[in-house]
Design a protein around this motif. Structure first.
Motif, PDB file in Angstrom:
ATOM      1  N   PRO A  43      -2.697  -3.150  -5.806  1.00  0.00           N
ATOM      2  CA  PRO A  43      -3.872  -2.558  -5.394  1.00  0.00           C
ATOM      3  C   PRO A  43      -4.575  -2.088  -4.437  1.00  0.00           C
ATOM      4  CG  PRO A  43      -3.951  -3.329  -7.105  1.00  0.00           C
ATOM      5  CD  PRO A  43      -2.461  -3.758  -6.819  1.00  0.00           C
ATOM      6  N   GLN A  44      -5.014  -3.368  -3.955  1.00  0.00           N
ATOM      7  CA  GLN A  44      -5.488  -3.608  -2.557  1.00  0.00           C
ATOM      8  C   GLN A  44      -5.483  -3.165  -1.103  1.00  0.00           C
ATOM      9  OE1 GLN A  44      -3.952  -7.907  -3.215  1.00  0.00           O
ATOM     10  NE2 GLN A  44      -6.129  -8.398  -2.560  1.00  0.00           N
ATOM     11  N   LEU A  45      -3.705  -2.942  -1.335  1.00  0.00           N
ATOM     12  CA  LEU A  45      -3.141  -1.720  -0.290  1.00  0.00           C
ATOM     13  C   LEU A  45      -4.582  -0.101  -0.380  1.00  0.00           C
ATOM     14  CD1 LEU A  45      -2.177  -0.632   2.042  1.00  0.00           C
ATOM     15  CD2 LEU A  45       0.191  -0.426   0.388  1.00  0.00           C
ATOM     16  N   LEU A  46      -4.351   0.572  -1.694  1.00  0.00           N
ATOM     17  CA  LEU A  46      -4.972   1.306  -1.870  1.00  0.00           C
ATOM     18  C   LEU A  46      -6.890   0.930  -1.202  1.00  0.00           C
ATOM     19  CD1 LEU A  46      -5.257   4.860  -2.801  1.00  0.00           C
ATOM     20  CD2 LEU A  46      -5.226   3.675  -4.550  1.00  0.00           C
ATOM     21  N   ALA A  47      -7.198  -0.244  -1.922  1.00  0.00           N
ATOM     22  CA  ALA A  47      -8.271   0.118  -1.756  1.00  0.00           C
ATOM     23  C   ALA A  47      -9.319  -0.317   0.361  1.00  0.00           C
ATOM     24  CB  ALA A  47      -8.967  -2.097  -2.314  1.00  0.00           C
ATOM     25  N   GLN A  48      -7.747  -1.037   0.567  1.00  0.00           N
ATOM     26  CA  GLN A  48      -8.248  -0.846   1.956  1.00  0.00           C
ATOM     27  C   GLN A  48      -7.597   0.402   2.582  1.00  0.00           C
ATOM     28  OE1 GLN A  48      -5.883  -3.838   4.272  1.00  0.00           O
ATOM     29  NE2 GLN A  48      -7.263  -3.822   6.210  1.00  0.00           N
ATOM     30  N   GLY A  65      -0.107  -6.330   4.636  1.00  0.00           N
ATOM     31  CA  GLY A  65       1.000  -5.720   3.706  1.00  0.00           C
ATOM     32  C   GLY A  65       0.738  -6.308   1.948  1.00  0.00           C
ATOM     33  N   PHE A  66      -0.578  -7.268   1.667  1.00  0.00           N
ATOM     34  CA  PHE A  66      -0.810  -7.747   0.553  1.00  0.00           C
ATOM     35  C   PHE A  66       0.808  -8.438  -0.185  1.00  0.00           C
ATOM     36  CE2 PHE A  66      -3.868  -4.418   2.042  1.00  0.00           C
ATOM     37  CZ  PHE A  66      -4.996  -5.336   1.836  1.00  0.00           C
ATOM     38  N   LEU A  68       3.670  -7.196  -0.050  1.00  0.00           N
ATOM     39  CA  LEU A  68       4.661  -7.015   0.353  1.00  0.00           C
ATOM     40  C   LEU A  68       5.228  -8.021   1.895  1.00  0.00           C
ATOM     41  CD1 LEU A  68       3.584  -3.653   1.585  1.00  0.00           C
ATOM     42  CD2 LEU A  68       5.348  -4.014   0.351  1.00  0.00           C
ATOM     43  N   PRO A  69       5.895  -8.328   1.464  1.00  0.00           N
ATOM     44  CA  PRO A  69       7.170  -9.252   2.446  1.00  0.00           C
ATOM     45  C   PRO A  69       6.089  -9.394   3.753  1.00  0.00           C
ATOM     46  CG  PRO A  69       8.761  -8.366   1.232  1.00  0.00           C
ATOM     47  CD  PRO A  69       7.763  -7.309   0.828  1.00  0.00           C
ATOM     48  N   ALA A  70       6.507  -7.714   4.135  1.00  0.00           N
ATOM     49  CA  ALA A  70       5.805  -7.678   5.402  1.00  0.00           C
ATOM     50  C   ALA A  70       4.803  -7.796   5.483  1.00  0.00           C
ATOM     51  CB  ALA A  70       5.635  -6.173   6.163  1.00  0.00           C
ATOM     52  N   ARG A  71       3.948  -8.358   7.133  1.00  0.00           N
ATOM     53  CA  ARG A  71       2.626  -8.806   6.640  1.00  0.00           C
ATOM     54  C   ARG A  71       1.597  -7.580   7.302  1.00  0.00           C
ATOM     55  NH1 ARG A  71       0.946 -11.971  11.688  1.00  0.00           N
ATOM     56  NH2 ARG A  71      -1.785 -12.364  11.609  1.00  0.00           N
TER      57      ARG A  71
END
Ligand code: AR6
Length: 170
Positions: A43-48, A65-66, A68-71
């Motif tokens: 959910p932090q992705l949606l927040a950003q 990327g929270f 995710l393995p990707a930064r």
């Protein structure tokens, strides 16, 4: 010099510096690769994304990327296919160019692209693949570009189309 290759994978599993999301102009999530990225990132992705106030078609914006393995995630918005006379090719090329320009400013060394616009947005795969390969090749020699550039295909069929395009234009 950067390397360019195609693989078959779920892009959310790739441990590269950055993955690219085929988003919509709201940047608030959706189905397809967008849905997969949001559910894997948490959910932090949606927040950003909410702080970014959307993204115009052909442009790109960056987030973390929270989980995710990707930064990083670079969110770009491909064109909806309207038959080919509505500027679709130029807009799709702009997605690849603008995503790589943003990656360069963040010193991203490795990046994976999905087949932008070829799912829900209906862009014919062969034409979209030619644009993807050509657009990346046009800019990959520029300063600070990622060393490793990957086309991440979801299906075996997509991978075959990408591999043929990479050979053809070598
Ligand atoms: N990893 C890699 N590729 C994937 C994955 C995955 N996990 N899941 C799907 N694909 P689409 P679009 C492939 O529809 O056409 C969303 O709702 C898929 O097989 O995800 O640009 C957005 O919010 C296809 O090859 O994106 C927008 O509203 C490619 O990703 C809209 O869809 C793109 O398919 C964007 O449509």
């Amino acid at each position: 010099m950067s390397t360019l290759r195609a693989i078959q994978a779920d892009i959310t599993t790739l441990a590269l510096d950055c993955i690219v999301n085929a988003a919509n102009e709201s940047l608030l999530g959706g189905g397809g690769v967008d849905g997969a990225i949001h559910s894997a990132a948490g959910p932090q992705l949606l927040a950003q994304c909410r702080t970014l106030r959307g993204c115009a078609t052909g442009e790109a914006k960056i987030t973390g990327g929270f989980r995710l393995p990707a930064r990083y995630v670079i969110h770009t918005v491909g064109p909806v296919w309207h038959g080919g006379n509505a500027g679709e090719a130029e807009l799709l090329a702009a997605c690849y160019r603008n995503s790589l320009a943003l990656a360069a400013t963040h010193h991203i060394q490795s990046i994976a692209f999905p087949a932008i616009s070829t799912g829900v947005y209906g862009y014919p795969l062969a034409a979209a693949t030619d644009i993807a390969v050509r657009s990346v090749r046009q800019v990959m020699g520029q300063p600070d570009m990622p060393q490793e550039i990957v086309f991440c295909c979801f299906s075996e069929r997509d991978l075959a189309v990408y591999q043929a395009a990479l050979l053809r234009q070598d």
